[in-house]
Design an enzyme around this catalytic site. Structure first.
Site, PDB file in Angstrom:
ATOM      1  N   ASP A  85      44.738  76.547  31.612  1.00  0.00           N
ATOM      2  CA  ASP A  85      44.792  75.263  32.301  1.00  0.00           C
ATOM      3  C   ASP A  85      45.196  74.151  31.333  1.00  0.00           C
ATOM      4  O   ASP A  85      44.792  74.141  30.171  1.00  0.00           O
ATOM      5  CB  ASP A  85      43.397  74.961  32.873  1.00  0.00           C
ATOM      6  CG  ASP A  85      43.329  73.650  33.622  1.00  0.00           C
ATOM      7  OD1 ASP A  85      43.952  73.552  34.685  1.00  0.00           O
ATOM      8  OD2 ASP A  85      42.649  72.723  33.134  1.00  0.00           O
ATOM      9  N   GLU A 116      49.970  76.713  31.783  1.00  0.00           N
ATOM     10  CA  GLU A 116      50.341  75.693  32.743  1.00  0.00           C
ATOM     11  C   GLU A 116      50.949  74.507  32.008  1.00  0.00           C
ATOM     12  O   GLU A 116      50.235  73.696  31.422  1.00  0.00           O
ATOM     13  CB  GLU A 116      49.103  75.259  33.539  1.00  0.00           C
ATOM     14  CG  GLU A 116      49.456  74.460  34.761  1.00  0.00           C
ATOM     15  CD  GLU A 116      48.721  73.155  34.858  1.00  0.00           C
ATOM     16  OE1 GLU A 116      48.720  72.562  35.929  1.00  0.00           O
ATOM     17  OE2 GLU A 116      48.143  72.706  33.841  1.00  0.00           O
TER      18      GLU A 116
END
Ligand code: LM2
Ligand code: CA
Length: 454
Positions: free
Chosen positions: A187, A213
């Site tokens: 993330d 990400e």
């Protein structure tokens, strides 16, 4: 350790967003494994702040595997059930930050926390204090230092360059590996230098798949390409561009979709039609709310050999922050597909059957591309599969298609399930030259593959 990239014939990931652990385990056994999904991606499993919003999961307060999605024991049982079904598990790993630095605990599982203080885990010296914008928040995505050292929406930003922090994060990831986890969605990767992620990776106790990400932003100094040395990277342009082709441009333009569009190298790219953020925050992206067109976009993604695809699975929401259905104690309820708001896109006939298509055509090149210059396209994958999409507003009747498939009878997996030598939908006959004829309704498709030959 080296990254164990999704390889082999089962590479499709199902993202069971906000599903609780018992439901994920059951879904692996009863659906994901049998239908050929290779991976399940699950929402962050660590202890988080209290609250009903879905995004509490992105505010860690400790690394106890204890969340509204379930206990540590339930998590471990889920991993075992998925493995027994041949499905690997990817965990959404929140390692850039902890909870909003202004608030205080206790967290979901009772851990105390407060302003830059997570007892037994981190103290004030473990966080970046970037000294910008008055409140240390990120404002300018044109400034590399600010994006990586300031706070993303006021979330306490970990000093991921410090060895204590790296060791603590690695301990969390290694704990998950010890429970059998196979990979991580990293993330907020853009908010950490690629070298910090490389260091974390080097501390893993065994190889794991990594997908980072990093949202592409035009003109920004931090690019997705910087991260490919660590593992896969999400190609965010893919879903936005695909939606634009379906909504307002032409499917014919998709004939060179992928690297020719300026995207990441195919071997490093992880793609999706939408994810939990874009379905809320990016105008125009196709989502479950688009029903049939969404299914067609997923069918294209699964048939087209660019990147590694993830199928999103969502719950309905009427406001952006709305959490998943939960009980009075705040625990996420079991996912009951097609009721109570659970949309279960991964089970839609078109999407689930195209997972089988992708597995059947693995490694085969695109052949026999056809388009009408507008919204009717067709292509084969070697002599293993063939998809034609008619996204025109009218039917295309009586046309013949050069499928490149071996002669025989095939189940059209867009409309039917094969069961032995029968098909619950239309059967298509391919002649000795590889041709078949079909009528295709407006906004519809036909897909054939050797795994569904009758
Ligand atoms: C991500 N990738 O980099 C996730 O995919 C994304 O869903 C996360 O944002 C984000 N990074 C942080 O992990 C979500 C959500 C935000 C939410 C944060 C933190 O999109 O809306 O922010 O999680 O829970 C919320 C409030 C925001 C507030 C913040 C801190 O919306 O207004 O900022 O909490 O309290 C003051
Ligand atoms: Ca950071």
């Amino acid at each position: 350790p080296v990254a164990a990239a999704p390889a082999g014939p089962r590479q499709v990931i199902a993202n069971l967003f906000e599903w609780n652990w018992p439901s994920v385990g059951t879904e692996c056994t009863t659906f994901l494994g049998p239908r050929g999904y290779g991976y399940v991606q699950v929402s962050p499993p660590q202890e988080h702040v209290r609250g009903q919003e879905w995004w509490v999961a992105y505010q860690p307060v400790s690394y106890r595997i204890e969340s509204r999605k379930g206990t540590r024991a339930q998590f471990a049982a889920m991993v075992n059930a998925c493995h027994a079904a041949g499905v690997k598990v990817i965990v959404d790993a929140v390692v850039n930050h902890m909870a909003n630095e202004d608030k205080t605990g206790p967290g979901w599982a009772g851990s105390a926390w407060s302003h830059y203080n997570y007892p037994g885990v981190y103290q004030v010296q473990d966080f970046h204090h970037c000294g910008r914008n008055g409140n240390d928040d990120i404002r300018n995505y044109g400034d590399r230092y600010e994006v990586q050292n300031c706070e993303l929406v006021n979330l306490a930003d970990l000093d991921t360059g410090a060895s204590y922090v790296r060791g603590r994060l690695a301990a969390y990831l290694n704990d998950l590996l010890s429970l059998g986890v196979d990979g991580f969605r990293m993330d907020a990767s853009k908010h950490m230098p690629a070298a910090d992620i490389a260091n974390l990776r080097s501390r893993l106790s065994r190889p794991a798949y990594l997908v980072q990400e990093v949202i592409f932003g035009a003109g920004e100094p931090i690019t997705p390409g910087e991260y490919t040395g660590n593992g896969d990277v999400h190609e965010f342009r893919y879903g936005k561009d695909l939606a634009r082709m379906f909504r307002s441009e032409r499917l014919a333009y998709l004939r060179d979709f992928g690297e020719a569009w300026g995207y990441l190298p195919t071997g490093s790219a992880a793609v999706f039609v939408d994810n939990h953020d874009t379905q809320r925050d990016v105008a125009g992206v196709l989502t479950h709310r688009d029903n049939g067109i969404y299914a067609l976009a997923n069918a294209f993604m699964l048939a087209w050999p660019y990147g590694s695809p993830t199928v999103m699975s969502s719950y309905e929401f009427s406001s952006r922050d709305q959490g998943p259905p939960s009980d009075s104690a705040g625990r996420t309820q079991n996912s009951t597909c097609f009721s109570g708001g659970w949309r279960c896109e991964h089970r839609w006939q078109v999407i689930a059957n195209m997972v089988g298509f992708r597995n059947a055509v693995n490694g085969q090149p695109v052949v026999k591309w056809y388009d009408n210059g507008n919204n009717h396209i067709a292509f084969g994958r070697g002599s293993a599969g063939y998809l034609t999409i008619n996204d025109e507003d009218g039917a295309v009747n009586g046309r013949s298609y050069d499928s490149n498939l071996p002669a025989g009878r095939y189940c059209d997996v867009i409309h039917g399930e094969r069961s032995g030598s029968t098909c619950t939908g239309p059967t298509i006959t391919v002649d000795a030259g590889g041709w078949f004829s079909a009528n295709i309704a407006a906004h519809d498709a036909v897909a054939l593959h050797i795994g569904a030959k009758l």
